[in-house]
Design a protein around this motif. Structure first.
Motif, PDB file in Angstrom:
ATOM      1  N   TYR A  36       0.751  -1.200  -0.047  1.00  0.00           N
ATOM      2  CA  TYR A  36      -0.058  -0.217   0.193  1.00  0.00           C
ATOM      3  C   TYR A  36       1.017   1.099  -0.091  1.00  0.00           C
ATOM      4  O   TYR A  36       1.963   1.283   0.634  1.00  0.00           O
ATOM      5  CB  TYR A  36      -0.907  -0.013   1.077  1.00  0.00           C
ATOM      6  CG  TYR A  36      -2.083  -0.916   1.233  1.00  0.00           C
ATOM      7  CD1 TYR A  36      -1.952  -2.199   1.177  1.00  0.00           C
ATOM      8  CD2 TYR A  36      -3.527  -0.205   0.648  1.00  0.00           C
ATOM      9  CE1 TYR A  36      -3.173  -3.051   1.379  1.00  0.00           C
ATOM     10  CE2 TYR A  36      -4.376  -1.078   0.556  1.00  0.00           C
ATOM     11  CZ  TYR A  36      -4.332  -2.427   0.683  1.00  0.00           C
ATOM     12  OH  TYR A  36      -5.519  -3.332   0.703  1.00  0.00           O
ATOM     13  N   ARG A  43      -5.018   9.529   1.118  1.00  0.00           N
ATOM     14  CA  ARG A  43      -5.375   8.144   1.832  1.00  0.00           C
ATOM     15  C   ARG A  43      -4.551   7.248   1.553  1.00  0.00           C
ATOM     16  O   ARG A  43      -3.907   7.211   0.482  1.00  0.00           O
ATOM     17  CB  ARG A  43      -7.033   7.888   1.713  1.00  0.00           C
ATOM     18  CG  ARG A  43      -7.275   7.345   0.190  1.00  0.00           C
ATOM     19  CD  ARG A  43      -8.616   7.262   0.054  1.00  0.00           C
ATOM     20  NE  ARG A  43      -9.471   8.597   0.199  1.00  0.00           N
ATOM     21  CZ  ARG A  43     -10.809   8.568   0.441  1.00  0.00           C
ATOM     22  NH1 ARG A  43     -11.519   7.514   0.371  1.00  0.00           N
ATOM     23  NH2 ARG A  43     -11.277   9.954   0.577  1.00  0.00           N
TER      24      ARG A  43
ATOM     25  N   VAL B   4     -14.295   5.191  -0.162  1.00  0.00           N
ATOM     26  CA  VAL B   4     -14.834   5.262   1.201  1.00  0.00           C
ATOM     27  C   VAL B   4     -14.699   6.509   1.780  1.00  0.00           C
ATOM     28  O   VAL B   4     -13.439   7.339   1.808  1.00  0.00           O
ATOM     29  CB  VAL B   4     -13.858   3.951   2.114  1.00  0.00           C
ATOM     30  CG1 VAL B   4     -14.224   4.192   3.521  1.00  0.00           C
ATOM     31  CG2 VAL B   4     -14.117   2.848   1.377  1.00  0.00           C
ATOM     32  N   PHE B  34     -13.114  -2.283   8.491  1.00  0.00           N
ATOM     33  CA  PHE B  34     -12.043  -2.348   9.636  1.00  0.00           C
ATOM     34  C   PHE B  34     -11.582  -0.960   9.893  1.00  0.00           C
ATOM     35  O   PHE B  34     -11.710   0.102   9.584  1.00  0.00           O
ATOM     36  CB  PHE B  34     -10.864  -2.900   8.827  1.00  0.00           C
ATOM     37  CG  PHE B  34     -10.993  -4.237   8.152  1.00  0.00           C
ATOM     38  CD1 PHE B  34     -11.514  -4.423   6.756  1.00  0.00           C
ATOM     39  CD2 PHE B  34     -10.583  -5.366   9.004  1.00  0.00           C
ATOM     40  CE1 PHE B  34     -11.381  -5.851   6.495  1.00  0.00           C
ATOM     41  CE2 PHE B  34     -10.642  -6.760   8.612  1.00  0.00           C
ATOM     42  CZ  PHE B  34     -11.157  -6.763   7.170  1.00  0.00           C
ATOM     43  N   TYR B  36      -8.676   1.325  12.057  1.00  0.00           N
ATOM     44  CA  TYR B  36      -7.367   1.269  12.474  1.00  0.00           C
ATOM     45  C   TYR B  36      -7.042   2.671  13.146  1.00  0.00           C
ATOM     46  O   TYR B  36      -8.037   3.441  13.098  1.00  0.00           O
ATOM     47  CB  TYR B  36      -6.369   1.387  11.103  1.00  0.00           C
ATOM     48  CG  TYR B  36      -6.505   0.019  10.430  1.00  0.00           C
ATOM     49  CD1 TYR B  36      -7.660  -0.363   9.093  1.00  0.00           C
ATOM     50  CD2 TYR B  36      -5.639  -1.194  10.201  1.00  0.00           C
ATOM     51  CE1 TYR B  36      -7.535  -1.039   8.366  1.00  0.00           C
ATOM     52  CE2 TYR B  36      -5.866  -2.226   9.578  1.00  0.00           C
ATOM     53  CZ  TYR B  36      -6.702  -2.157   8.673  1.00  0.00           C
ATOM     54  OH  TYR B  36      -6.614  -3.335   7.881  1.00  0.00           O
ATOM     55  N   GLN B  38      -3.594   5.293  13.928  1.00  0.00           N
ATOM     56  CA  GLN B  38      -2.279   5.434  13.584  1.00  0.00           C
ATOM     57  C   GLN B  38      -1.981   6.552  14.715  1.00  0.00           C
ATOM     58  O   GLN B  38      -2.232   7.645  14.488  1.00  0.00           O
ATOM     59  CB  GLN B  38      -2.327   5.729  12.136  1.00  0.00           C
ATOM     60  CG  GLN B  38      -0.995   5.966  11.506  1.00  0.00           C
ATOM     61  CD  GLN B  38      -0.826   6.322  10.007  1.00  0.00           C
ATOM     62  OE1 GLN B  38      -1.891   6.842   9.654  1.00  0.00           O
ATOM     63  NE2 GLN B  38       0.102   5.744   9.352  1.00  0.00           N
ATOM     64  N   LEU B  44      -0.073   1.662  10.953  1.00  0.00           N
ATOM     65  CA  LEU B  44      -1.517   1.358  11.338  1.00  0.00           C
ATOM     66  C   LEU B  44      -1.579   0.253  12.050  1.00  0.00           C
ATOM     67  O   LEU B  44      -1.293  -0.999  11.916  1.00  0.00           O
ATOM     68  CB  LEU B  44      -2.243   1.126   9.849  1.00  0.00           C
ATOM     69  CG  LEU B  44      -2.705   2.250   9.043  1.00  0.00           C
ATOM     70  CD1 LEU B  44      -1.516   2.654   8.276  1.00  0.00           C
ATOM     71  CD2 LEU B  44      -3.909   2.149   8.261  1.00  0.00           C
ATOM     72  N   ARG B  97     -14.048  -3.541   2.698  1.00  0.00           N
ATOM     73  CA  ARG B  97     -13.350  -4.804   2.071  1.00  0.00           C
ATOM     74  C   ARG B  97     -14.328  -4.925   0.796  1.00  0.00           C
ATOM     75  O   ARG B  97     -15.679  -4.926   0.851  1.00  0.00           O
ATOM     76  CB  ARG B  97     -13.545  -6.161   2.704  1.00  0.00           C
ATOM     77  CG  ARG B  97     -12.713  -7.252   2.038  1.00  0.00           C
ATOM     78  CD  ARG B  97     -13.189  -8.641   2.412  1.00  0.00           C
ATOM     79  NE  ARG B  97     -13.026  -8.726   4.096  1.00  0.00           N
ATOM     80  CZ  ARG B  97     -12.024  -9.207   4.500  1.00  0.00           C
ATOM     81  NH1 ARG B  97     -11.209  -9.682   3.749  1.00  0.00           N
ATOM     82  NH2 ARG B  97     -11.955  -9.325   5.964  1.00  0.00           N
ATOM     83  N   GLN B 108      -8.769  -3.968   0.105  1.00  0.00           N
ATOM     84  CA  GLN B 108      -9.296  -3.039   1.016  1.00  0.00           C
ATOM     85  C   GLN B 108      -9.176  -1.710   0.456  1.00  0.00           C
ATOM     86  O   GLN B 108      -8.217  -1.336   0.113  1.00  0.00           O
ATOM     87  CB  GLN B 108      -8.793  -3.207   2.518  1.00  0.00           C
ATOM     88  CG  GLN B 108      -9.153  -4.285   3.353  1.00  0.00           C
ATOM     89  CD  GLN B 108      -8.473  -4.441   4.765  1.00  0.00           C
ATOM     90  OE1 GLN B 108      -8.222  -3.109   5.371  1.00  0.00           O
ATOM     91  NE2 GLN B 108      -8.456  -5.740   5.030  1.00  0.00           N
ATOM     92  N   PHE B 110      -9.480   2.311   1.778  1.00  0.00           N
ATOM     93  CA  PHE B 110      -9.229   3.202   2.905  1.00  0.00           C
ATOM     94  C   PHE B 110     -10.162   4.514   2.987  1.00  0.00           C
ATOM     95  O   PHE B 110     -10.173   5.248   1.824  1.00  0.00           O
ATOM     96  CB  PHE B 110      -8.061   3.369   3.273  1.00  0.00           C
ATOM     97  CG  PHE B 110      -7.092   2.073   3.797  1.00  0.00           C
ATOM     98  CD1 PHE B 110      -6.921   1.273   2.748  1.00  0.00           C
ATOM     99  CD2 PHE B 110      -7.232   1.878   4.855  1.00  0.00           C
ATOM    100  CE1 PHE B 110      -6.268   0.078   3.382  1.00  0.00           C
ATOM    101  CE2 PHE B 110      -6.302   0.663   5.475  1.00  0.00           C
ATOM    102  CZ  PHE B 110      -6.173  -0.122   4.603  1.00  0.00           C
ATOM    103  N   GLY B 111     -10.621   4.856   4.026  1.00  0.00           N
ATOM    104  CA  GLY B 111     -11.146   6.268   4.252  1.00  0.00           C
ATOM    105  C   GLY B 111      -9.856   7.119   4.462  1.00  0.00           C
ATOM    106  O   GLY B 111      -8.895   6.663   4.684  1.00  0.00           O
ATOM    107  N   PRO B 112     -10.170   8.598   4.290  1.00  0.00           N
ATOM    108  CA  PRO B 112      -9.030   9.228   4.293  1.00  0.00           C
ATOM    109  C   PRO B 112      -8.720   9.605   5.985  1.00  0.00           C
ATOM    110  O   PRO B 112      -7.863  10.296   5.962  1.00  0.00           O
ATOM    111  CB  PRO B 112      -9.927  10.582   4.147  1.00  0.00           C
ATOM    112  CG  PRO B 112     -11.281  10.615   4.408  1.00  0.00           C
ATOM    113  CD  PRO B 112     -11.485   8.898   4.044  1.00  0.00           C
TER     114      PRO B 112
END
Lengths: 113, 119
Positions: A36, A43, B4, B34, B36, B38, B44, B97, B108, B110-112
């Motif tokens: 990633y 993001r 997302v 999910f 996470y 950070q 994460l 997911r 997956q 991811f959101g910001p």
């Protein structure tokens, strides 16, 4: 326990130079492996995954089961490649029902002009 | 592609209050999301897996009563930090997911992220 190691916190190269970001994982079954990337103020997004065997933005990653490694490589780095890179094995049952990503600590790649 | 979103993007609250963070899949259905956490300059850390219509699965060391997760629909999961304290200040990121039939792996998105600061 499953573990992923990215030994370099920071990797600095000049534009046009080859780059290799290292990733090693502890062996426990057969994880699916992902890289990633997170560009500045953006993001987290998928760069590539092992099973698809595709090359994204010139990056490739080869799974070496003997060395339990999944290093990310690019022959000629570009300034826009500067970002945080995370190696992330996915452990668990596949088929969409289970499985968690375990993120490495990340390597910050800085490509200088 | 799959998008997302998270809301709010940042929040400041007083110690002792509760804060709710929303995670939405905008153009796809997500049976699994999910959460996470950070910390600055760190990786994460998975907090919990949120499954639509069932209880969330928390990772070891994550307090279930402190971090309440609700996944009431296929496009929305919420994380509520209850009785927040300064040590809860962090960057919270959700992901969803995307499951594709016939494929043994999944991706997956991811959101910001949401920056929480507890005073």
């Amino acid at each position: 326990a499953q573990r992923v190691t990215q030994p370099e916190k920071l990797l600095s190269v000049f534009k046009g130079a080859p780059v290799e970001l290292k990733c090693n994982y502890s062996y426990s079954g057969s994880p699916e492996l992902f890289w990633y990337v997170q560009y500045s103020r953006q993001r987290l997004q998928l760069l590539l995954r092992h099973i698809s065997r595709e090359s994204i933005k010139g990056f490739t990653a080869d799974l070496n089961k003997g060395e339990t490694s999944f290093h990310l490589k690019k022959p000629f780095a570009q300034e826009e490649d500067s970002a945080m890179y995370y190696c992330a094995p996915l452990w668990g049952n596949y088929g969409g029902s289970q499985g968690n990503l375990i993120f490495g600590k990340g390597t910050k790649l800085s490509v200088k002009p | 592609g799959a998008v997302v979103s998270q809301h709010p993007s940042w929040v400041i609250c007083k110690s002792g209050t509760s804060v709710k963070i929303e995670c939405r899949s905008l153009d796809f259905q997500a049976t699994t999301m999910f959460w996470y956490r950070q910390f600055p300059k760190q990786s994460l850390m998975l907090m919990a897996t949120s499954n639509e219509g069932s209880k969330a699965t928390y990772e070891q060391g994550v307090e279930k009563d402190k971090f309440l997760i609700n996944h009431a629909s296929l496009t929305l999961s919420t994380l509520t930090v209850t009785s927040a304290h300064p040590e809860d200040s962090s960057f919270y990121i959700c992901s969803a997911r995307v499951v594709k039939a016939g494929v043994t792996t999944d991706t997956q998105y991811f959101g910001p992220g949401t920056r929480l600061t507890v005073l």
